[in-house]
Design an enzyme around this catalytic site. Structure first.
Site, PDB file in Angstrom:
ATOM      1  CG  ASP B   9      -1.913   1.013   1.392  1.00  0.00           C
ATOM      2  OD1 ASP B   9      -1.673   2.308   0.710  1.00  0.00           O
ATOM      3  OD2 ASP B   9      -3.055   0.852   1.713  1.00  0.00           O
ATOM      4  CB  ILE B  13       0.306   4.019   8.931  1.00  0.00           C
ATOM      5  CG1 ILE B  13       1.227   2.513   9.114  1.00  0.00           C
ATOM      6  CG2 ILE B  13      -0.627   4.411   9.809  1.00  0.00           C
ATOM      7  CD1 ILE B  13       2.234   2.701  10.262  1.00  0.00           C
ATOM      8  CG  HIS B  14      -3.966   4.650   4.287  1.00  0.00           C
ATOM      9  ND1 HIS B  14      -5.422   4.635   3.635  1.00  0.00           N
ATOM     10  CD2 HIS B  14      -3.269   3.593   3.923  1.00  0.00           C
ATOM     11  CE1 HIS B  14      -5.139   3.547   2.979  1.00  0.00           C
ATOM     12  NE2 HIS B  14      -3.838   3.041   2.791  1.00  0.00           N
ATOM     13  N   GLY B  15      -6.123   5.432   7.041  1.00  0.00           N
ATOM     14  CA  GLY B  15      -7.530   5.202   7.598  1.00  0.00           C
ATOM     15  C   GLY B  15      -7.865   3.505   7.101  1.00  0.00           C
TER      16      GLY B  15
END
Lengths: 141, 162
Positions: B9, B13-15
């Protein structure tokens, strides 16, 4: 295509999906001052593109404040990257409509101060009612 | 298996990762594999701030991750291993055994072709994915848990359709 008129935008609202556009449209409906905010979505964008988009938005609008949805969201991380070389930018996470309304009404205040007041307002706007709970209330403290 | 997901990804780090996958899988730790991040205290601090307090985060280079992988797999907590690029995951899979890879978000960039709304690939990346599959790694694309996992063969056959 940058210099059409003086930048009126005070803050950027950045979040997932149509969250930001929805908030700004709600603000416009309530206050008529949707023009103070620029909504951004992260839909379909890589980390690199997010950073380019936010830098461009800050530079073009002169916005002094960024409101994001999630603390761990990609816009929040992106804003922190941008703040590395623009330390005066103010970041507010976990934004909601009450908070943005309050910020709208304090448009003559320095942005950081207006943001602090707005966060207090946004926090106090959250209540729980109903559900058959014995302890009524919903008025907070 | 304590590592529930090996995800590629480009937002790391994300929602979608911490909430979208983190909540339903009851994720308690993240392993971020990236040579540059592992070398930068500032980058690590940034990702720490984006990690919810109930989750731990560990930073590894590809080499150190390969050495630590069994240790993470024996962890009684559930975790997600993340890389931002296909090449990084390929290097890790060459150094250690990885059962399955989740393509979670590889976005538009010059030279890449759209395969799914959230997966854009160039020739080298396609080649790297095929090489992962040749090693026996199950490669699928799936941005969120509620979406269907699209197998690699279908992904590579898909045209420029959103």
């Amino acid at each position: 295509m940058s210099d059409s008129n003086a930048p009126a935008i005070r803050a950027i609202v950045a979040g997932h999906g149509d969250w930001a556009a929805g908030l700004v449209s709600a603000l416009a409906q309530i206050t008529g001052r949707g023009d103070l905010f620029l909504p951004l979505t992260n839909r379909g964008m890589s980390g690199e593109q997010l950073e380019m988009a936010l830098r461009a938005a800050v530079d073009e609008t002169g916005a002094s404040c960024v409101f994001t949805d999630l603390v761990g969201g990609s816009w929040t991380l992106t804003a922190r990257r941008v703040m590395r070389d623009r330390p005066s930018l103010v970041l507010v996470t976990g934004a909601n409509l009450s908070m943005l309304l309050d910020f709208t009404f304090h448009d003559s205040m320095p942005p950081e101060e207006a943001a602090r007041l707005a966060v207090e307002k946004g926090r106090s706007a959250m209540t729980v009612g109903g559900g058959g709970m014995q302890t009524g209330g919903g008025r907070g403290n | 298996m304590a590592i529930e997901l090996y995800r590629i990804d480009d937002r790391l780090i994300h929602g979608q990762v911490v909430v979208g996958w983190g909540s339903p899988l009851d994720i308690q730790f993240l392993v971020l594999v990236d040579d540059d991040v592992a070398d930068s205290e500032w980058e690590q601090e940034l990702y720490r701030m984006g990690t919810p307090p109930e989750m731990a985060i560990y930073f590894e280079t590809v080499d150190s991750a390969a050495g630590q992988l069994d240790h993470y797999r024996r962890d009684e907590r559930r975790g997600i291993l993340l890389t931002s690029s296909i090449q990084t995951m390929r290097r890790l899979a060459e150094a250690a055994s990885i059962p399955a890879v989740n393509l979670g978000g590889i976005h538009h960039r010059t030279g890449r072709t759209e395969r799914l709304r959230y997966v854009f690939l160039d020739g080298e990346e396609e080649e790297a994915l095929r090489s992962l599959a040749d090693r026996g790694v199950i490669v699928t694309a799936q941005d969120v848990p509620a979406a269907r996992a699209v197998p690699l063969s279908e992904l590579l056959a898909a045209g420029q359709e959103g």
